[in-house]
Design an enzyme around this catalytic site. Structure first.
Site, PDB file in Angstrom:
ATOM      1  N   HIS A   1      -4.900  -1.190  -2.409  1.00 19.96           N
ATOM      2  CA  HIS A   1      -3.988  -0.540  -1.459  1.00 19.96           C
ATOM      3  C   HIS A   1      -2.544  -0.442  -1.944  1.00 19.96           C
ATOM      4  O   HIS A   1      -1.731   0.237  -1.326  1.00 19.96           O
ATOM      5  CB  HIS A   1      -3.989  -1.276  -0.111  1.00 19.96           C
TER       6      HIS A   1
HETATM    7  C1  UD1 Z   1       2.336  -2.597   3.453  1.00 20.15           C
HETATM    8  C2  UD1 Z   1       3.338  -3.327   2.566  1.00 20.15           C
HETATM    9  C3  UD1 Z   1       2.606  -3.959   1.404  1.00 20.15           C
HETATM   10  C4  UD1 Z   1       1.485  -4.849   1.897  1.00 20.15           C
HETATM   11  C5  UD1 Z   1       0.584  -4.090   2.847  1.00 20.15           C
HETATM   12  C6  UD1 Z   1      -0.410  -5.036   3.446  1.00 20.15           C
HETATM   13  C7  UD1 Z   1       5.546  -2.247   2.509  1.00 20.15           C
HETATM   14  C8  UD1 Z   1       6.486  -1.463   1.691  1.00 20.15           C
HETATM   15  N1  UD1 Z   1       4.313  -2.396   2.007  1.00 20.15           N
HETATM   16  O1  UD1 Z   1       1.767  -1.569   2.679  1.00 20.15           O
HETATM   17  O2  UD1 Z   1       3.516  -4.776   0.676  1.00 20.15           O
HETATM   18  O3  UD1 Z   1       0.746  -5.274   0.785  1.00 20.15           O
HETATM   19  O4  UD1 Z   1       1.353  -3.508   3.901  1.00 20.15           O
HETATM   20  O5  UD1 Z   1      -1.592  -4.410   3.817  1.00 20.15           O
HETATM   21  O6  UD1 Z   1       5.904  -2.719   3.548  1.00 20.15           O
HETATM   22  N2  UD1 Z   1      -1.832   3.081   7.871  1.00 20.15           N
HETATM   23  C9  UD1 Z   1      -2.781   3.413   8.800  1.00 20.15           C
HETATM   24  N3  UD1 Z   1      -3.134   2.455   9.700  1.00 20.15           N
HETATM   25  C10 UD1 Z   1      -2.589   1.211   9.706  1.00 20.15           C
HETATM   26  C11 UD1 Z   1      -1.643   0.891   8.729  1.00 20.15           C
HETATM   27  C12 UD1 Z   1      -1.270   1.851   7.811  1.00 20.15           C
HETATM   28  O7  UD1 Z   1      -3.273   4.525   8.855  1.00 20.15           O
HETATM   29  O8  UD1 Z   1      -2.952   0.376  10.551  1.00 20.15           O
HETATM   30  C13 UD1 Z   1      -1.364   4.112   6.941  1.00 20.15           C
HETATM   31  C14 UD1 Z   1       0.050   4.556   7.326  1.00 20.15           C
HETATM   32  O9  UD1 Z   1       0.009   5.555   8.276  1.00 20.15           O
HETATM   33  C15 UD1 Z   1       0.609   5.016   6.007  1.00 20.15           C
HETATM   34  C16 UD1 Z   1      -0.125   4.146   4.986  1.00 20.15           C
HETATM   35  O10 UD1 Z   1      -1.253   3.602   5.634  1.00 20.15           O
HETATM   36  O11 UD1 Z   1       0.275   6.341   5.798  1.00 20.15           O
HETATM   37  C17 UD1 Z   1       0.751   3.071   4.415  1.00 20.15           C
HETATM   38  O12 UD1 Z   1       1.180   2.161   5.420  1.00 20.15           O
HETATM   39  P1  UD1 Z   1       2.497   1.276   5.220  1.00 20.15           P
HETATM   40  O13 UD1 Z   1       2.611   0.316   6.348  1.00 20.15           O
HETATM   41  O14 UD1 Z   1       3.668   2.145   4.958  1.00 20.15           O
HETATM   42  O15 UD1 Z   1       2.274   0.495   3.880  1.00 20.15           O
HETATM   43  P2  UD1 Z   1       1.022  -0.335   3.346  1.00 20.15           P
HETATM   44  O16 UD1 Z   1       0.410   0.405   2.239  1.00 20.15           O
HETATM   45  O17 UD1 Z   1       0.172  -0.768   4.465  1.00 20.15           O
HETATM   46  N1  UDP Z   2      -7.470  -8.844   4.652  1.00 23.63           N
HETATM   47  C1  UDP Z   2      -8.347  -8.752   5.706  1.00 23.63           C
HETATM   48  N2  UDP Z   2      -9.182  -7.655   5.762  1.00 23.63           N
HETATM   49  C2  UDP Z   2      -9.188  -6.679   4.828  1.00 23.63           C
HETATM   50  C3  UDP Z   2      -8.287  -6.795   3.744  1.00 23.63           C
HETATM   51  C4  UDP Z   2      -7.434  -7.883   3.690  1.00 23.63           C
HETATM   52  O1  UDP Z   2      -8.383  -9.621   6.561  1.00 23.63           O
HETATM   53  O2  UDP Z   2      -9.955  -5.718   4.971  1.00 23.63           O
HETATM   54  C5  UDP Z   2      -6.578 -10.003   4.588  1.00 23.63           C
HETATM   55  C6  UDP Z   2      -6.704 -10.760   3.286  1.00 23.63           C
HETATM   56  O3  UDP Z   2      -7.684 -11.748   3.400  1.00 23.63           O
HETATM   57  C7  UDP Z   2      -5.337 -11.354   3.085  1.00 23.63           C
HETATM   58  C8  UDP Z   2      -4.442 -10.362   3.754  1.00 23.63           C
HETATM   59  O4  UDP Z   2      -5.244  -9.553   4.611  1.00 23.63           O
HETATM   60  O5  UDP Z   2      -5.202 -12.574   3.712  1.00 23.63           O
HETATM   61  C9  UDP Z   2      -3.788  -9.610   2.623  1.00 23.63           C
HETATM   62  O6  UDP Z   2      -3.539  -8.367   2.982  1.00 23.63           O
HETATM   63  P1  UDP Z   2      -3.259  -7.205   1.973  1.00 23.63           P
HETATM   64  O7  UDP Z   2      -4.127  -7.291   0.801  1.00 23.63           O
HETATM   65  O8  UDP Z   2      -3.306  -6.008   2.817  1.00 23.63           O
HETATM   66  O9  UDP Z   2      -1.716  -7.428   1.594  1.00 23.63           O
HETATM   67  P2  UDP Z   2      -0.928  -8.183   0.439  1.00 23.63           P
HETATM   68  O10 UDP Z   2      -1.342  -9.607   0.432  1.00 23.63           O
HETATM   69  O11 UDP Z   2      -1.219  -7.477  -0.832  1.00 23.63           O
HETATM   70  O12 UDP Z   2       0.491  -7.987   0.821  1.00 23.63           O
END
Ligand code: UD1
Ligand code: UDP
Length: 365
Positions: free
Chosen positions: A208
């Site tokens: 992701h």
């Molecule tokens: C964010 C964090 C990243 C973290 C991740 C955890 C930032 C800059 N990045 O990235 O460090 O590892 O969360 O998972 O803050 N979206 C959905 N549904 C959701 C959430 C997101 O559709 O519930 C979509 C959003 O609409 C967007 C994309 O995913 O288009 C990215 O979401 P965003 O929260 O900006 O960043 P992440 O990639 O989730």
């Molecule tokens: N996680 C989860 N379900 C998923 C993917 C991740 O519960 O489908 C949990 C995972 O076990 C970890 C946390 O979410 O504890 C990490 O999230 P993610 O990888 O999105 O973010 P990052 O740690 O890279 O910021």
């Protein structure tokens, strides 16, 4: 003492679960939870609150799906309004997301003490949004709760000893969570049975991170490597909505099993039963170690360097052959996971005790 905690993204809910559980033991602390709304799908947000019985947020700002500037700007404005109204003694943020930096900045400008949980981590890649968020949040924090020895060293190297702040090695709340929830997840999760994975070898994968999803050549190369590995072994990929959208838009074909994002209990069960983890996640790299599984990381660098140094994690980058080769090598290695890298499962307790002792000194109680 009034403490505002800010959460917004999936990994922060898990950390918040452990912190809220600890705070509940101290009647003198009132916790106000702000959910920025950054993650909003049911299985990216609500499921964590329900499973881990995190208190419902007092505020949900519903700010998501925007460019970084717009998202941070809106968060800053809304969090500031809440802080002006609530007048907390401290604000706590977790990790390295946009919600982290927005919360910290809003509080700092109002002279509210900022506590950063997961301070001091560095990938030293300033192109990553996470690295920018970490570095800036650390610089404006008053209490920096470091999960590892390395994270304390990083802050020393950046001169934090000369700043007016407190750097404490507390251990990692993700370690607390993994130990705390492992028994209950075994009882509650049906995922292994639902996916008919009983007694099967499988690889657990997540993708992701922006540095991979937003670069089509890196993403194509990862998918191509995984399609190749899937000819040898089953791969299970609970896929972040961000990656789903990009794969669909670019018509990239996955030739193995993709499932929607899962809750934390299902994730623990998948971790327990998998043979190896392939990921670009920060949290998953550590969780692979917590559950004694080798990990191949689909990134060029990591902030969890101790895992690489001890041989538990291999940095494969995104080049196809390197990923396949790293996977094949890590499948064969025999590792002794009996090493303490992330504390004794009492990080949340250490964090709250640190806050209380600081607030005592400042006569906030
Ligand atoms: C964010 C964090 C990243 C973290 C991740 C955890 C930032 C800059 N990045 O990235 O460090 O590892 O969360 O998972 O803050 N979206 C959905 N549904 C959701 C959430 C997101 O559709 O519930 C979509 C959003 O609409 C967007 C994309 O995913 O288009 C990215 O979401 P965003 O929260 O900006 O960043 P992440 O990639 O989730
Ligand atoms: N996680 C989860 N379900 C998923 C993917 C991740 O519960 O489908 C949990 C995972 O076990 C970890 C946390 O979410 O504890 C990490 O999230 P993610 O990888 O999105 O973010 P990052 O740690 O890279 O910021």
């Amino acid at each position: 003492m009034k403490l505002v905690t800010v959460v917004g993204a999936r990994p922060q809910f898990i950390k918040a679960a452990m912190i809220s559980r600890e705070i509940a033991k101290y009647p003198e602390i009132e916790e106000i939870i702000i959910h920025t709304g950054q993650h909003f799908d049911k299985n990216m947000s609500d499921i964590f609150f329900e499973e881990m019985k995190i208190p419902l947020p007092h505020y949900n700002l519903k700010i998501n799906s925007m460019n970084h500037g717009a998202m941070m700007g809106k968060m800053l404005e809304c969090i500031e309004d809440i802080l002006l109204y609530e007048k907390p003694d401290f604000l706590m943020v977790y990790g390295d997301t946009n919600s982290t930096l927005a919360g910290a900045l809003a509080a700092k400008k109002l002279h509210i003490g900022v506590i950063h949980v997961e301070a001091g981590l560095r990938s030293f890649n300033m192109r990553m949004p996470e690295e920018i968020n970490r570095v800036l949040t650390d610089r404006i924090s008053d209490i920096l709760c470091c999960p590892t020895k390395k994270s304390v060293e990083n802050l020393k190297n950046e001169g934090f000893e000369n700043l007016q702040c407190q750097v404490v090695k507390t251990g990692d709340v993700m370690q607390d969570a993994a130990w705390f929830y492992q028994d209950i997840s075994g009882m509650k999760s049906q995922i292994i049975c639902q996916l008919t994975l009983e007694n099967k070898n499988f690889i657990l994968c997540t993708i992701h991170r922006a540095e991979n999803t937003d670069d089509l050549s890196r993403l194509s190369s990862i998918i191509s490597a995984l399609n190749e590995i899937a000819k040898e072994v089953d791969i299970i990929l609970p896929l972040h909505p961000r990656t789903v959208k990009i794969l669909e838009k670019n018509n990239l074909q996955i030739e193995f099993r993709v499932i929607p994002p899962v809750g934390y209990f299902d994730m623990i069960e998948l971790l327990r039963k998998t043979t190896l983890v392939l990921t670009d996640s920060g949290g998953l790299q550590k969780e692979a170690f917590f559950f004694a599984k080798p990990c191949v990381t689909l990134r060029d660098e990591t902030e969890w360097t101790e895992l690489v140094e001890c041989g538990f994690n291999r940095l494969a980058g995104t080049e196809k052959n390197k990923i396949i080769e790293s996977y094949r090598e890590m499948r064969k290695v025999k590792l002794n996971f009996n090493v303490n890298l992330y504390g004794n499962g009492d990080a949340a307790k250490n964090i709250i005790e640190t806050i209380l002792s600081v607030s005592d000194k400042l006569k906030l109680k």
